[in-house]
Design an enzyme around this catalytic site. Structure first.
Site, PDB file in Angstrom:
ATOM      1  N   CYS A  23      20.381  -7.628  -8.611  1.00  0.00           N
ATOM      2  CA  CYS A  23      21.126  -7.038  -7.502  1.00  0.00           C
ATOM      3  C   CYS A  23      21.836  -8.096  -6.657  1.00  0.00           C
ATOM      4  O   CYS A  23      22.520  -7.760  -5.702  1.00  0.00           O
ATOM      5  CB  CYS A  23      20.193  -6.207  -6.621  1.00  0.00           C
ATOM      6  SG  CYS A  23      18.805  -7.146  -5.957  1.00  0.00           S
ATOM      7  N   ASP A  57      -6.898   7.434  -3.206  1.00  0.00           N
ATOM      8  CA  ASP A  57      -7.972   8.413  -2.968  1.00  0.00           C
ATOM      9  C   ASP A  57      -8.069   8.714  -1.472  1.00  0.00           C
ATOM     10  O   ASP A  57      -9.150   8.692  -0.889  1.00  0.00           O
ATOM     11  CB  ASP A  57      -9.305   7.858  -3.505  1.00  0.00           C
ATOM     12  CG  ASP A  57     -10.381   8.948  -3.621  1.00  0.00           C
ATOM     13  OD1 ASP A  57     -10.046  10.137  -3.433  1.00  0.00           O
ATOM     14  OD2 ASP A  57     -11.540   8.604  -3.885  1.00  0.00           O
ATOM     15  N   SER A  65     -24.882   6.639   0.938  1.00  0.00           N
ATOM     16  CA  SER A  65     -24.623   6.217  -0.434  1.00  0.00           C
ATOM     17  C   SER A  65     -23.220   6.650  -0.815  1.00  0.00           C
ATOM     18  O   SER A  65     -22.834   7.795  -0.556  1.00  0.00           O
ATOM     19  CB  SER A  65     -25.650   6.847  -1.374  1.00  0.00           C
ATOM     20  OG  SER A  65     -25.483   6.364  -2.683  1.00  0.00           O
ATOM     21  N   CYS A  94      13.537  -5.888  -3.772  1.00  0.00           N
ATOM     22  CA  CYS A  94      14.847  -6.199  -3.180  1.00  0.00           C
ATOM     23  C   CYS A  94      15.783  -4.996  -3.216  1.00  0.00           C
ATOM     24  O   CYS A  94      16.532  -4.758  -2.272  1.00  0.00           O
ATOM     25  CB  CYS A  94      15.478  -7.391  -3.893  1.00  0.00           C
ATOM     26  SG  CYS A  94      15.283  -7.361  -5.694  1.00  0.00           S
ATOM     27  N   CYS A  95      15.765  -4.221  -4.300  1.00  0.00           N
ATOM     28  CA  CYS A  95      16.756  -3.148  -4.459  1.00  0.00           C
ATOM     29  C   CYS A  95      16.128  -1.797  -4.764  1.00  0.00           C
ATOM     30  O   CYS A  95      16.831  -0.789  -4.838  1.00  0.00           O
ATOM     31  CB  CYS A  95      17.745  -3.509  -5.565  1.00  0.00           C
ATOM     32  SG  CYS A  95      16.954  -3.874  -7.150  1.00  0.00           S
ATOM     33  N   PHE A 116     -20.058   3.643  -5.166  1.00  0.00           N
ATOM     34  CA  PHE A 116     -20.476   2.396  -5.814  1.00  0.00           C
ATOM     35  C   PHE A 116     -21.944   2.055  -5.596  1.00  0.00           C
ATOM     36  O   PHE A 116     -22.491   1.209  -6.284  1.00  0.00           O
ATOM     37  CB  PHE A 116     -19.605   1.241  -5.309  1.00  0.00           C
ATOM     38  CG  PHE A 116     -18.149   1.422  -5.629  1.00  0.00           C
ATOM     39  CD1 PHE A 116     -17.716   1.414  -6.939  1.00  0.00           C
ATOM     40  CD2 PHE A 116     -17.228   1.622  -4.623  1.00  0.00           C
ATOM     41  CE1 PHE A 116     -16.379   1.587  -7.251  1.00  0.00           C
ATOM     42  CE2 PHE A 116     -15.892   1.797  -4.927  1.00  0.00           C
ATOM     43  CZ  PHE A 116     -15.462   1.786  -6.245  1.00  0.00           C
ATOM     44  N   HIS A 174      17.208 -10.746  -9.489  1.00  0.00           N
ATOM     45  CA  HIS A 174      16.446 -10.078  -8.422  1.00  0.00           C
ATOM     46  C   HIS A 174      15.818 -11.147  -7.527  1.00  0.00           C
ATOM     47  O   HIS A 174      14.939 -11.895  -7.972  1.00  0.00           O
ATOM     48  CB  HIS A 174      15.352  -9.187  -9.020  1.00  0.00           C
ATOM     49  CG  HIS A 174      15.876  -8.005  -9.755  1.00  0.00           C
ATOM     50  ND1 HIS A 174      16.380  -6.907  -9.105  1.00  0.00           N
ATOM     51  CD2 HIS A 174      16.001  -7.762 -11.074  1.00  0.00           C
ATOM     52  CE1 HIS A 174      16.783  -6.019 -10.007  1.00  0.00           C
ATOM     53  NE2 HIS A 174      16.559  -6.513 -11.210  1.00  0.00           N
TER      54      HIS A 174
END
Length: 637
Positions: free
Chosen positions: A143, A496, A385, A132-133, A388, A121
């Site tokens: 590949c 999200d 707020s 790549c594939c 986090f 690959h």
């Protein structure tokens, strides 16, 4: 060490990423190659802090890795791979020369191994697939044909210094005779760029840039930052999105060209400017084609006409607008129509380009600067707020307005996030909220991002309910689709996507925010489909059943976001609990068509909600479909 070292150098190793959802990890290691093994150490090798070792007889392939446009989040930009057993080890060298030497020597040592692969690959394994594939099995056969005695370009590697006799590689062809074709190589031409915006260097390593002036590119450090030289010979770092190549056919250097402005936004900008003959040249919905949008007061309260720039058949191609006055270049065509209407409703009198006055964000405040000193931050009013912690408006060095997120202790997996902060900073696009840097040397840690004046998209559309046209709402979706297309192309998953996680600036441009952050949330209610906080109503079946995320799960969420926009902020499945939504969606139930959405727009939403991920469109296809809807009124000619 038991054997004499053939090579020894400090390189960067990428972790094996044992969990698909875990962030990638890049660590400096001292690599040592002997006749029998490849070892890597933390610190100095003689201290014996060995972190890993590969017996060379187990190695099946050694080759450089084609980057394929992937952002490399470490200072070493030249990857190569060592494939052994069922594992691919990615190593990053500081230069192409260093990488060539390592690949060359490793190939020499493994050439008599019995289990050399026939195919390999050439690109990275990333986000659950081979770039790549596209194969989704990490152990899928390669590949591209593998050449043990050369690199992937099929050109033979140079012989090992002092060891030419051992090499089975054919000798290089003799140099061409003097006067023969190819006898003299043309000297590489310097790349000259033109500044589109002013840039004030924030650090001593930066180069201050003035709009309209020319600069020579010394080095392309990464996709976001170049090292450049000004006309006085001074060198320094500049943001790559502030300059454009100096080429006759490059439209970006002209004030009248507006890249990525759709029909609706062109009309909005031209009407707001309100000047007779106000115009811009923008990208058409057809790739590689352009449109002139022109405002005139000569009809009623003012009208806007859109003209395709047409091309003649044959070679060399020529360009024309309403009447067949032919020109060899688009700039020559525009210059002519500044003085002659020649079939247009007005002369092109006044270039309108709001983007030209508003410089884009940069990926960090300077090259390779991602750690921000908290003493350089000024804290201002509280903005709200989030998941986090508290978000405040602030300033960096009393100059740049920023949003500062203070991460509440225990709210996120900080160590994992910090590892990937550089990756997230390197993602830079006009429709993404830019992460400028982080403050990690104290508690709480801070995330410093671009400040978006008009706040969260969900509140923005709810507060302005009744003032939007369907065209306005479609433009909002177009902005988001462009940002998501960029994330998709960079193999980055949002996880999200919803109206609450998009923000709006004072130019009413909508940008995607908090991309990739969901994986760092430490909250059982948020990460479990049984809890009220989990975004079940935005999630496809493969996420709430198997926690299987991909760009196609983001596509489903985008369909729900489109529904939010065209209902002007309604809650999806507002009368149903999460467990009811899981059952309904599994049984094939989908959200209804909003009143402001045409059947064609609703069809885009439905395509996003195909049950099988592979049947959903890519964001590139979605963006094109939305562009077609925006341009659906046709063009005047």
């Amino acid at each position: 060490m038991s054997s004499t070292a053939i090579l020894e150098e400090t390189l960067i190793k990428r972790s094996q990423q044992k969990k698909r959802t875990s962030p990638l990890n890049y660590k400096e290691r001292v690599f040592v190659l002997t006749k029998t093994r490849l070892s890597y150490y933390e610190g100095r090798p003689e201290k014996k802090f060995r972190k890993g070792c590969i017996e060379l007889q187990r190695v099946k392939c050694v080759e450089i890795v084609k980057n394929g446009g992937v952002v490399i989040p470490c200072q070493n930009k030249y990857p190569f791979q060592v494939v052994y057993d069922s594992t691919t080890l990615y190593i990053f060298a500081p230069s192409n020369e260093s990488r060539t030497v390592w690949v060359q020597n490793l190939k020499e040592e493994i050439r008599n191994n019995p289990h050399i692969v026939a195919k390999f690959h050439p690109q990275f394994w990333q986000e659950g697939g081979w770039l790549c594939c596209g194969q989704a099995d990490k152990l899928a056969p390669g590949c591209e044909e593998y050449n043990l005695f050369g690199d992937i370009t099929r050109k033979p590697l140079p012989p090992i210094p002092g060891d030419e006799s051992k090499s089975r590689r054919p000798p290089p062809p003799p140099p061409p005779e003097q006067g023969a074709p190819g006898a003299q190589e043309a000297e590489p031409q310097e790349e000259v760029v033109i500044a589109l915006y002013d840039f004030e260097g924030a650090e001593s390593q930066d180069l201050t840039v003035r709009r309209g002036e020319e600069y020579v590119i010394v080095e392309k450090c990464d996709v976001n930052w170049y090292k450049a030289r000004n006309k006085y010979g001074k060198e320094g770092y500049i943001p790559s999105n502030y300059v454009t190549p100096k080429q006759p056919d490059n439209l970006e250097q002209f004030v009248w060209y507006c890249k990525n402005v759709n029909r609706n936004k062109a009309e909005e900008q031209l009407r707001n400017e309100g000047k007779e003959g106000g115009f811009m040249v923008r990208d058409s919905s057809s790739a590689g084609a352009y449109t002139v949008s022109l405002f005139t007061k000569s009809v009623g309260d003012g009208v806007i006409r859109h003209y395709h720039i047409k091309e003649t058949a044959g070679s060399p191609k020529q360009f024309y607008l309403a009447e067949k006055h032919l020109f060899n270049t688009i700039p020559a065509l525009i210059e002519y129509h500044k003085h002659n209407a020649a079939g247009l409703v007005s002369r092109l009198r006044y270039p309108v380009n709001k983007q030209n006055r508003e410089a884009p964000t940069t990926a960090g405040f300077s090259y390779d600067k991602w750690e921000i000193n908290p003493s350089e931050l000024t804290f201002m009013k509280e903005l709200g707020s989030g998941q986090f912690g508290v978000v405040r408006l602030g300033k960096w060095r009393a100059l740049h307005k920023v949003a500062i997120k203070a991460v509440r202790e225990g709210a996120m997996s900080e160590e994992d996030f910090i590892e990937e902060a550089k990756v997230m900073m390197s993602l830079s696009h006009p429709k993404l909220v830019q992460l400028y840097g982080v403050c990690t040397q104290q508690k709480p840690i801070y995330l410093v991002t671009e400040f978006m004046e008009l706040g969260c998209l969900l509140n923005y559309i709810r507060q302005r309910r009744g003032t939007f046209s369907p065209q306005n709402l479609l433009s909002i979706c177009h902005d988001i689709s462009q940002g998501m297309q960029y994330l998709e192309e960079n193999h980055f998953i949002h996880r999200d996507l919803a109206a609450r996680n998009c923000l709006v600036n004072d130019s009413h441009v909508v940008k995607v925010s908090d991309f990739g952050m969901a994986r760092y949330v430490i909250d059982d209610q948020y990460t479990s489909s049984s809890g009220a906080k989990f975004p079940v109503k935005w999630s496809p079946p493969e996420v709430f059943n198997f926690c299987k995320y991909s760009s196609k799960s983001d596509v489903w969420s985008f369909g729900v976001l489109m529904w939010e926009v065209f209902t002007e902020g309604k809650m999806p499945f507002e009368k149903n609990l999460n467990h009811e939504v899981v059952n309904m969606v599994t049984q094939g139930y989908r959200l209804y068509r909003p009143k402001m959405a045409t059947p064609q727009i609703y069809e885009i939403m439905q395509l996003c909600w195909q049950e099988r991920p592979e049947e959903r469109p890519s964001f590139a296809q979605i963006s094109l479909k939305i562009t077609d809807e925006i341009e659906a009124d046709g063009l005047n000619s």
